[in-house]
Each structure stands twice: as structure tokens, then as C-alpha cells.
Design a protein around this motif. Sequence first.
Motif, PDB file in Angstrom:
ATOM      1  N   MET A   1       0.824  -1.207   0.000  1.00 26.00           N
ATOM      2  CA  MET A   1       0.000   0.000   0.000  1.00 26.00           C
ATOM      3  C   MET A   1       0.859   1.259   0.000  1.00 26.00           C
ATOM      4  N   TYR A   2       1.915   1.240   0.808  1.00 22.79           N
ATOM      5  CA  TYR A   2       2.782   2.412   0.929  1.00 22.79           C
ATOM      6  C   TYR A   2       3.383   2.776  -0.420  1.00 22.79           C
ATOM      7  N   GLN A   3       3.806   1.781  -1.147  1.00 19.27           N
ATOM      8  CA  GLN A   3       4.394   2.011  -2.460  1.00 19.27           C
ATOM      9  C   GLN A   3       3.363   2.566  -3.442  1.00 19.27           C
ATOM     10  N   ILE A   4       2.152   2.009  -3.402  1.00 15.10           N
ATOM     11  CA  ILE A   4       1.080   2.464  -4.293  1.00 15.10           C
ATOM     12  C   ILE A   4       0.691   3.901  -3.968  1.00 15.10           C
ATOM     13  N   ILE A   5       0.568   4.203  -2.665  1.00 13.21           N
ATOM     14  CA  ILE A   5       0.187   5.553  -2.248  1.00 13.21           C
ATOM     15  C   ILE A   5       1.174   6.580  -2.795  1.00 13.21           C
ATOM     16  N   ARG A   6       2.448   6.344  -2.587  1.00 18.38           N
ATOM     17  CA  ARG A   6       3.457   7.305  -3.025  1.00 18.38           C
ATOM     18  C   ARG A   6       3.457   7.472  -4.538  1.00 18.38           C
ATOM     19  N   SER A   7       3.285   6.372  -5.264  1.00 14.61           N
ATOM     20  CA  SER A   7       3.324   6.457  -6.724  1.00 14.61           C
ATOM     21  C   SER A   7       2.195   7.315  -7.270  1.00 14.61           C
ATOM     22  N   ILE A   8       1.060   7.360  -6.561  1.00 19.08           N
ATOM     23  CA  ILE A   8      -0.088   8.136  -7.024  1.00 19.08           C
ATOM     24  C   ILE A   8      -0.001   9.592  -6.576  1.00 19.08           C
ATOM     25  N   ILE A   9       0.187   9.808  -5.283  1.00 11.31           N
ATOM     26  CA  ILE A   9       0.116  11.186  -4.786  1.00 11.31           C
ATOM     27  C   ILE A   9       1.328  12.023  -5.194  1.00 11.31           C
ATOM     28  N   GLU A  10       2.448  11.379  -5.533  1.00 15.28           N
ATOM     29  CA  GLU A  10       3.622  12.125  -5.973  1.00 15.28           C
ATOM     30  C   GLU A  10       3.645  12.340  -7.477  1.00 15.28           C
ATOM     31  N   ASN A  11       2.572  11.903  -8.147  1.00  7.52           N
ATOM     32  CA  ASN A  11       2.429  12.095  -9.592  1.00  7.52           C
ATOM     33  C   ASN A  11       1.555  13.332  -9.823  1.00  7.52           C
ATOM     34  N   ASP A  12       2.136  14.386 -10.367  1.00  8.70           N
ATOM     35  CA  ASP A  12       1.414  15.642 -10.549  1.00  8.70           C
ATOM     36  C   ASP A  12       0.209  15.517 -11.474  1.00  8.70           C
ATOM     37  N   LYS A  13       0.193  14.486 -12.294  1.00  4.76           N
ATOM     38  CA  LYS A  13      -0.911  14.310 -13.238  1.00  4.76           C
ATOM     39  C   LYS A  13      -2.085  13.558 -12.628  1.00  4.76           C
TER      40      LYS A  13
END
Length: 293
Positions: free
Chosen positions: A178-190
Motif C-alpha cells: 500500500m505504501y508504495q502504491i500511495i506514493r506512486s499516485i500522490i507524488e504524480n502531478d498528473k
Amino acid sequence: MLVEPEPSDCCGQGCAPCVLEIHQEELTLWKKHCWENHGGGKSQIQEDSVKMSSDDYTSCRLTMVEQLTHSCFRYTFTLPEDHHLDLFIGTHLILRQASANGRTITRQYTPISPPGARKDFTVLMKLYKDGQMSQVIKDWEAGQTVADWRGPIGSFNYRTNQCSHMYLIAAGTGITPMYQIIRSIIENDKEETLVKLLYAAGTREETLLREELNELTSYWNFTVKYFLSDESNQNHSYGEVVHYERISKEVIEAEVADVTSCLAIVCGTREFEGDMRTHLLSVGIPEEQIIRF
């Protein structure tokens, strides 16, 4: 010597893949390598020969150890200078180690490193009193230990803005993917996806990555709620949303705002995942929109 694990080696928590399945993978790879080494096949050398492989093990050095709870540790490994890792979300790595009696043990772990990590990676590991791999890991020393890893392995596919809402429901060490998925989404400006995490743990001290998760709530599209079963310590940090109850059907009904354009991801014990799947289905989320890690 590759020894078939005992049925009792399976923790019964519905790991995918299970230690028994990993053994079959190892056996298949061993047969393949024997075939190639004896001239029965030709090894295929990739153009990028230094990329860490999902089939062949790479010896990585343990560079950092951090104790998080009485039984859970954060381990960081560095790849050899001539290797790199192509890490992407929702995937795991396979660890191979030799026990004191010479048995080869394999287990899977999900890195918490961000996608794109190339030269090192970090995993969370929970040590069990009678766990075979735990007996090896407890003697690891930063700077001294070299462990064999292969991967990444997995088939989780996600595209930017695939859904309007993403519901992540985790228990215990199930927080790692989950932690990895969360970061990949919220740190994506798009990204415009709203991410909500419901995290169940026994106590506040057993809530893994709590500080990191709290920091991520500074992003506009991420929220987290903690569900603890132990009410003895109700001290929590400013801004934390903590409930002293189980994640029930009523909780899911209250938290799920959209069932048409959403994705629900669950990770925990087999019983926990089964209960969450039932609750998610009951509020109208289609089966194909529920993913179990």
C-alpha cells in the motif's frame, strides 16, 4: 540443497505466492539452469545484462537496519555496482538464504522503496519466534550480510487516473504494498485520484510506517484512518484519525463514497482479506474492482 518446505511452513495467511508456490518456482528455475548448463539450451543474454532478474538471483549487501517494533525491522539493501533494479508498483522480491542446517529457504517481500528505485531497495520484515527465515534474518548485520534476491515479480497494472477513488485496506505488514502504491499516485502531478487508506493494527506501536503515512497526508488527495484493537494507549499525534474498533461492514459503508469509478485493494491475513472482500461487495463494488495482494 533445495529442500521442499513442510506444510507447516505455510503461515496460512493467504500469501500470494505462498512459500509452497515459491518452492515450485525455485524447482522450475533449478531445472532450467541445469538444462542450460549441460548444453540442453542456450542462455539468452539480454541487451541490458546488469538489470536485476526475476529468474536469477543477485547478491545484495545489507547496508542499513532499523528496528520499528519489537518484531518488525526495516532493511535496506544495495545492489552490486554493475547491477540495477527496475522496480515498479505492486511487485515483490524473492529472498533466498541458507539456514544453519544447510537448507535453502525462500520467502517473498514487498519493497517499500518508490517505483524507479535502481541501486538500492528497502523491505519491512516481521520476525517470528519459530520462523525458519526469521532464524537467519535475526543474525544479519549491516555492512556484513550479503543476501540473494530476485525480482521484481508481479502483475499489478495501474495507469494514471484509472479511477476516481482508490480504497486501500490493510492490516499489519499488509501496509507494505500500500505504501508504495500511495506514493506512486500522490507524488504524480498528473494524478487526480483520491486515495483513502484504512489501516488496522493491534496497537499504536504496532502501526508500521505511521510517521511516514502521517507526512503523506499533506498531499491533497490522500487520507488515512487507523483502526486499533487495543484501547489501553489512546495517545496519538496531532491530526491523526484513530478509531478503536475493527474495520467492519458499517465502517466500509461509511468510508466508500464511490463504487462506479473506484479500485479497492486489500492486504492482510487470509481471514482479513476475506472479510474485507465481503464488506466491499456488500456496498456494491464489483468483484473485478477488488484486488487482493
